[in-house]
Write an enzyme that holds these catalytic residues in place. Structure first.
Site, PDB file in Angstrom:
ATOM      1  N   THR A 132      65.421 -42.546  62.288  1.00 23.30           N
ATOM      2  CA  THR A 132      65.116 -41.079  63.183  1.00 23.30           C
ATOM      3  C   THR A 132      64.787 -41.915  64.768  1.00 23.30           C
ATOM      4  O   THR A 132      65.575 -42.283  65.280  1.00 23.30           O
ATOM      5  CB  THR A 132      64.457 -40.953  63.317  1.00 23.30           C
ATOM      6  OG1 THR A 132      64.870 -39.359  61.580  1.00 23.30           O
ATOM      7  CG2 THR A 132      64.804 -39.291  63.942  1.00 23.30           C
TER       8      THR A 132
ATOM      9  N   TYR B 156      72.187 -30.928  58.669  1.00 25.13           N
ATOM     10  CA  TYR B 156      73.569 -29.891  58.805  1.00 25.13           C
ATOM     11  C   TYR B 156      74.247 -29.459  57.751  1.00 25.13           C
ATOM     12  O   TYR B 156      74.372 -28.132  57.950  1.00 25.13           O
ATOM     13  CB  TYR B 156      74.214 -30.929  59.888  1.00 25.13           C
ATOM     14  CG  TYR B 156      75.530 -30.210  60.370  1.00 25.13           C
ATOM     15  CD1 TYR B 156      74.915 -29.141  61.402  1.00 25.13           C
ATOM     16  CD2 TYR B 156      76.262 -29.454  60.106  1.00 25.13           C
ATOM     17  CE1 TYR B 156      75.582 -28.210  61.826  1.00 25.13           C
ATOM     18  CE2 TYR B 156      77.541 -28.862  60.254  1.00 25.13           C
ATOM     19  CZ  TYR B 156      76.915 -28.069  61.047  1.00 25.13           C
ATOM     20  OH  TYR B 156      77.746 -27.058  62.104  1.00 25.13           O
TER      21      TYR B 156
ATOM     22  N   TYR C  60      63.122 -39.338  52.047  1.00 24.04           N
ATOM     23  CA  TYR C  60      62.666 -38.977  53.132  1.00 24.04           C
ATOM     24  C   TYR C  60      62.779 -37.762  53.862  1.00 24.04           C
ATOM     25  O   TYR C  60      64.364 -37.272  53.674  1.00 24.04           O
ATOM     26  CB  TYR C  60      63.326 -40.056  54.649  1.00 24.04           C
ATOM     27  CG  TYR C  60      62.979 -39.362  56.300  1.00 24.04           C
ATOM     28  CD1 TYR C  60      61.738 -38.850  56.214  1.00 24.04           C
ATOM     29  CD2 TYR C  60      63.771 -39.515  57.114  1.00 24.04           C
ATOM     30  CE1 TYR C  60      61.274 -39.115  57.579  1.00 24.04           C
ATOM     31  CE2 TYR C  60      63.496 -39.792  58.065  1.00 24.04           C
ATOM     32  CZ  TYR C  60      62.351 -39.148  58.321  1.00 24.04           C
ATOM     33  OH  TYR C  60      61.218 -39.272  59.744  1.00 24.04           O
TER      34      TYR C  60
ATOM     35  N   ARG D 187      64.317 -31.146  61.479  1.00 20.96           N
ATOM     36  CA  ARG D 187      65.190 -32.456  61.287  1.00 20.96           C
ATOM     37  C   ARG D 187      66.360 -31.908  60.718  1.00 20.96           C
ATOM     38  O   ARG D 187      67.566 -32.069  61.549  1.00 20.96           O
ATOM     39  CB  ARG D 187      64.938 -33.586  62.029  1.00 20.96           C
ATOM     40  CG  ARG D 187      63.972 -34.374  63.401  1.00 20.96           C
ATOM     41  CD  ARG D 187      64.372 -35.459  63.973  1.00 20.96           C
ATOM     42  NE  ARG D 187      64.707 -35.534  64.385  1.00 20.96           N
ATOM     43  CZ  ARG D 187      64.735 -36.450  66.407  1.00 20.96           C
ATOM     44  NH1 ARG D 187      63.382 -36.748  65.938  1.00 20.96           N
ATOM     45  NH2 ARG D 187      65.804 -36.411  66.157  1.00 20.96           N
TER      46      ARG D 187
ATOM     47  N   LYS E   3      58.826 -40.787  51.992  1.00 15.00           N
ATOM     48  CA  LYS E   3      58.254 -40.388  53.760  1.00 15.00           C
ATOM     49  C   LYS E   3      57.970 -38.781  53.419  1.00 15.00           C
ATOM     50  O   LYS E   3      58.618 -38.525  53.534  1.00 15.00           O
ATOM     51  CB  LYS E   3      59.023 -41.396  54.067  1.00 15.00           C
ATOM     52  CG  LYS E   3      58.584 -40.799  55.928  1.00 15.00           C
ATOM     53  CD  LYS E   3      59.482 -41.704  57.017  1.00 15.00           C
ATOM     54  CE  LYS E   3      59.047 -41.061  58.398  1.00 15.00           C
ATOM     55  NZ  LYS E   3      59.586 -41.705  59.175  1.00 15.00           N
TER      56      LYS E   3
ATOM     57  N   ILE F 201      54.630 -44.025  57.821  1.00 15.00           N
ATOM     58  CA  ILE F 201      55.693 -44.836  59.181  1.00 15.00           C
ATOM     59  C   ILE F 201      55.782 -43.935  59.924  1.00 15.00           C
ATOM     60  O   ILE F 201      55.973 -42.778  60.004  1.00 15.00           O
ATOM     61  CB  ILE F 201      57.173 -43.937  57.872  1.00 15.00           C
ATOM     62  CG1 ILE F 201      57.557 -45.517  56.286  1.00 15.00           C
ATOM     63  CG2 ILE F 201      58.123 -45.007  59.043  1.00 15.00           C
ATOM     64  CD1 ILE F 201      58.059 -44.725  55.188  1.00 15.00           C
TER      65      ILE F 201
END
Length: 291
Positions: A44, A107, A133, A138, A161, A203
């Site tokens: 990202t 999305y 992740y 997001r 993550k 991370i």
């Protein structure tokens, strides 16, 4: 192999928005010198959403070639299309990445079964270590602990993550996975507590700006020196906050430009840091003596 401070590296760009290979080279060498334990390329923070597939693979390839085995390279290869994620993951394997980081499909909001089948398909298609992740803020989808636990039983899915910042989430996952399943924080502000409760590293966005301090904090935590680690974390805490005044990687690119590591060029739909946030971020940078 994947422990301690791992930087979610920016993808530096020139003012014309083409990729800046000279700045990338400088950043990689700086991180290795400063003690960063692994580089995540084109996650990202690396603007994966606006790099095309050719650019995506080229960035990973250049990072792998320059690092030359000195530290691990983790390629961000997640997508909201399973076939595209497989293509990117295969590309990362072909150019020598050590592992891949796969963000939950964004999305289109799959079910928990959809998340499981998505990651299972990628793991079966490409024989490379894969790190899940989860960042629901997001992606608009939350990979629940039971799904993580199911996926952890697939041999080449080696860790997660987890970026919710929720410590109960960490404990729920930890209770159901094997001891060698990697638990990595994706939230700088709570990474110390995450490691105190059993995580093996982070991370980090903040590591782009203060790699040595982030690396030392993680090293101390993993060695059980909690108070020494906490002192470093408190020292850089204002930077953790300031680097998320606007959507990542807007603030971190602006900060690195002030440090003359790169320009603050960033691709639409992201824009350069709003003027109202310039002084707060400058103040945070000055407080940790990077300016």
């Amino acid at each position: 192999m994947f422990k301690g401070s791992m930087v979610a590296l920016i993808s530096p760009m020139k003012p014309d928005l083409s990729l800046d290979w000279e700045a990338l080279h400088k950043l990689i060498e700086w991180h290795i010198e400063q003690g960063t334990k692994a580089i995540v390329a084109v996650g990202t923070t690396g603007e994966s959403a606006t790099l095309n597939v050719k650019e995506h693979v080229e960035v990973v390839s250049k990072v792998v070639a320059q690092v030359a085995g000195r530290i691990p390279v983790i390629a961000g290869t997640g997508a909201n299309s399973t076939s595209e994620a497989i293509e990117l993951t295969q590309g990362a394997l072909d150019i020598g990445a050590d592992a891949c980081l796969l963000v939950s499909p964004y999305y289109n909001k799959p079910s928990q079964e959809g998340l499981y089948q998505h990651h299972k398909a990628i793991a079966e298609a490409v024989d490379i270590p894969q790190i899940l992740y989860n960042v629901p803020g997001r992606t608009s989808v939350d990979m629940l602990p039971e799904t993580v636990i199911r996926l952890s039983k697939i041999d080449n899915i080696i860790g997660i993550k987890e970026a919710t910042g929720c410590m109960q989430r960490l404990q729920d996952i930890r209770a159901g996975v094997s001891d060698d399943f990697l638990l990595l924080s994706g939230d700088d502000a709570s990474a110390l507590e995450f490691m105190r409760l059993g995580g093996c590293g982070e991370i980090s966005v903040t590591a782009n700006v203060v790699p040595a301090q982030t690396a030392k904090m993680c090293e101390l935590m993993l060695a059980g020196q909690v108070e020494e680690a906490r002192a470093i974390d408190e020292y850089i805490q204002s930077l953790h906050q300031a680097l998320f005044l606007e959507s990542n990687p807007i603030p971190v690119k602006w900060a690195l430009a002030r440090m003359e590591m790169c320009t603050d060029a960033i691709r639409l739909p992201l824009t350069q840091l709003s003027e109202q946030y310039h002084q707060p971020l400058l103040d945070a940078m000055k407080s940790v003596e990077v300016l």
